[in-house]
Design a protein around this motif. Structure first.
Motif, PDB file in Angstrom:
ATOM      1  N   ILE A 201     -10.858  -5.990  -0.994  1.00  0.00           N
ATOM      2  CA  ILE A 201      -9.845  -5.469  -0.072  1.00  0.00           C
ATOM      3  C   ILE A 201      -8.768  -4.844  -0.941  1.00  0.00           C
ATOM      4  N   ILE A 202      -8.427  -3.609  -0.641  1.00  0.00           N
ATOM      5  CA  ILE A 202      -7.381  -2.932  -1.412  1.00  0.00           C
ATOM      6  C   ILE A 202      -6.187  -2.667  -0.496  1.00  0.00           C
ATOM      7  N   ILE A 203      -5.029  -3.147  -0.898  1.00  0.00           N
ATOM      8  CA  ILE A 203      -3.800  -2.804  -0.177  1.00  0.00           C
ATOM      9  C   ILE A 203      -3.219  -1.570  -0.855  1.00  0.00           C
ATOM     10  N   GLY A 204      -3.059  -0.505  -0.081  1.00  0.00           N
ATOM     11  CA  GLY A 204      -2.593   0.740  -0.674  1.00  0.00           C
ATOM     12  C   GLY A 204      -1.371   1.310   0.010  1.00  0.00           C
ATOM     13  N   ASN A 205      -1.014   2.504  -0.405  1.00  0.00           N
ATOM     14  CA  ASN A 205       0.127   3.251   0.122  1.00  0.00           C
ATOM     15  C   ASN A 205       1.444   2.559  -0.256  1.00  0.00           C
ATOM     16  N   ARG A 206       2.454   2.654   0.572  1.00  0.00           N
ATOM     17  CA  ARG A 206       3.817   2.262   0.188  1.00  0.00           C
ATOM     18  C   ARG A 206       3.943   0.799  -0.270  1.00  0.00           C
ATOM     19  N   PHE A 207       3.126  -0.081   0.293  1.00  0.00           N
ATOM     20  CA  PHE A 207       3.286  -1.488  -0.063  1.00  0.00           C
ATOM     21  C   PHE A 207       2.868  -1.786  -1.505  1.00  0.00           C
ATOM     22  N   THR A 208       2.215  -0.839  -2.164  1.00  0.00           N
ATOM     23  CA  THR A 208       1.909  -1.050  -3.582  1.00  0.00           C
ATOM     24  C   THR A 208       3.214  -1.203  -4.383  1.00  0.00           C
ATOM     25  N   LEU A 209       4.300  -0.632  -3.842  1.00  0.00           N
ATOM     26  CA  LEU A 209       5.584  -0.685  -4.553  1.00  0.00           C
ATOM     27  C   LEU A 209       6.156  -2.100  -4.583  1.00  0.00           C
ATOM     28  N   ALA A 210       5.684  -2.953  -3.692  1.00  0.00           N
ATOM     29  CA  ALA A 210       6.215  -4.318  -3.629  1.00  0.00           C
ATOM     30  C   ALA A 210       5.116  -5.343  -3.864  1.00  0.00           C
ATOM     31  N   GLU A 211       4.094  -4.927  -4.620  1.00  0.00           N
ATOM     32  CA  GLU A 211       2.951  -5.824  -4.869  1.00  0.00           C
ATOM     33  C   GLU A 211       3.400  -7.196  -5.352  1.00  0.00           C
TER      34      GLU A 211
END
Ligand SMILES: [Zn+2]
Length: 417
Positions: free
Chosen positions: A348-358
């Motif tokens: 599962i890959i979380i992408g887009n803007r939320f990558t900034l708050a990984e």
């Protein structure tokens, strides 16, 4: 159609097999190409000569010799043409010019602040595209196509049927852009583009079954099963942001209530964060809105600093901000668990803007997976944030355009042959 007896067609098919191999694995010697494809050395030599003539391959120095004459190596000519990939966001347009191997050669971001109508957004999009077209270096094939990822539902004619967060309905984006730029245009959902971007160039490269979850203003997903993008019966698959996580929840723009994206998206966290962010932080960068063009650089549009500001606040030890990330991460995790239990993906890959708050989200998402996902499903599962960061969708959109170019070549040579 007669296939087996048509030598000409066989040759075209073999030629595209050779090209496909070299696109993925060059440099290779002619002997290696023959060995890998099962074609004879004579056939490979003929096909390679034609591909060199078509400017798609070139030769370089010498490879490892196993004694005797050193082989000449063949390389795919990745600068034989260029493609444009666009991530049409709710708040900005992010676009790249890539070569035929996906290497980014130019990048541009444009703010959409204050642009409400499709006409205004379209005008800005065309400006971006024109600028990138002009940046394309001289090459045999020029710009071979444009891929655009949009935050909404698209049909197979490239019409944006419904993009709730953009406020668009039935915008025939593909035909509008093709009329203007005279190159093939491919329109797809931005999460589909992100999934393909990660599969081709990012963290999903060696994974056959993955789900890419794009978390920005809303939530979308791209589903890759057995190495193929799954589009559903009508091409509308992946609208996971609108599955229900609260049976009696808040009303959503889609008409339903309690949708996942109302609790686990950037929009959701920023609505709750408003009180936390000082007026200074909330206003940060608003003065830069008029200087909307941040051309040819990887820098963020400054006005989109809210999520970054919230993450910095958490970094600085603000417990309310940390708690907000924890809560949002848990909501994100709840949806992710449903996806894991349904699809049994490897990744599962979380992408887009939320990558900034990984750093603030990942622990809570993983915690919820650990607590709630079915144990069998959890066994082989990895959860990661996008390897390409904010570039998953632009990379995937450009790769749609490149794939389209090579697919068209195959069809046209096949039909003419
Ligand atoms: Zn909804």
């Amino acid at each position: 159609m007669k296939i087996t007896g048509d030598l000409n067609l066989m040759k075209k098919i073999n030629k595209s097999i050779v090209l496909e191999l070299l696109r993925k694995a060059s440099p290779l010697s002619r002997a290696e190409v023959a060995k890998t494809t099962g074609l004879t050395k004579a056939t490979v030599s003929t096909l390679v000569a034609e591909l060199m003539e078509e400017n798609l391959l070139y030769e370089i120095g010498t490879g490892e010799s196993s004694g005797g004459r050193k082989p000449v190596l063949l390389v795919f000519r990745q600068d034989a043409g260029y493609a444009i990939g666009v991530d049409l966001g709710v708040r900005d347009i992010h676009a790249v010019l890539t070569d035929l191997k996906g290497t980014i050669v130019h990048e541009t971001r444009s703010s959409l602040r204050g642009m409400d109508t499709p006409e205004q957004v379209l005008g800005r999009l065309k400006d971006c595209l024109r600028r990138l077209m002009n940046k394309a270096p001289a090459s045999p094939y020029g710009v071979v196509g444009i891929g655009v990822g949009v935050p909404g539902i698209t049909d197979d004619k490239g019409t944006v049927l419904f993009a709730p967060n953009l406020g668009w309905r039935n915008v025939p984006l593909q035909s509008l852009l093709e009329a203007e730029f005279k190159v093939p245009v491919i329109i797809d959902n931005e999460a589909n583009a992100g999934a393909v971007g990660e599969k081709e160039f990012g963290i999903g490269r060696d994974v056959s079954n993955l789900i890419y979850i794009s978390v920005g203003i809303g939530i979308g997903s791209g589903i890759i099963l057995k190495d193929e993008l799954y589009r559903g019966a009508s091409g509308y698959s992946g609208e996971m942001g609108h599955f229900t996580v609260h049976a009696d929840g808040r009303p959503c723009r889609c008409g339903n209530v309690g949708c996942w994206e109302l609790y686990a998206s950037e929009q959701a966290i920023l609505a709750e964060a408003e009180a936390l962010l000082s007026p200074d932080a909330a206003d940060d960068g608003s003065g830069a809105e008029t200087a909307a063009e941040a051309d040819d650089s990887a820098t963020e549009v400054p006005r989109q600093a809210e999520l970054e500001a919230l993450a910095s606040l958490a970094d600085s030890g603000n417990e309310a901000a940390q708690e907000l990330f924890r809560r949002t991460g848990r909501y994100l995790g709840v949806g992710v668990v449903n996806i894991i239990n349904t699809f049994n993906p490897e990744l599962i890959i979380i992408g887009n803007r939320f990558t900034l708050a990984e750093r603030w989200l990942a622990p809570s998402v993983r915690e919820v997976i650990q607590e709630r996902a079915l144990p069998y499903h959890r066994e082989r599962l990895r959860l990661e944030f996008a390897g390409l960061g904010l570039r998953s969708s632009v990379a995937g959109a450009a790769s749609f355009a490149v794939s389209g170019f090579f697919a068209d070549r195959q069809v046209s040579v096949g039909m003419n042959g």
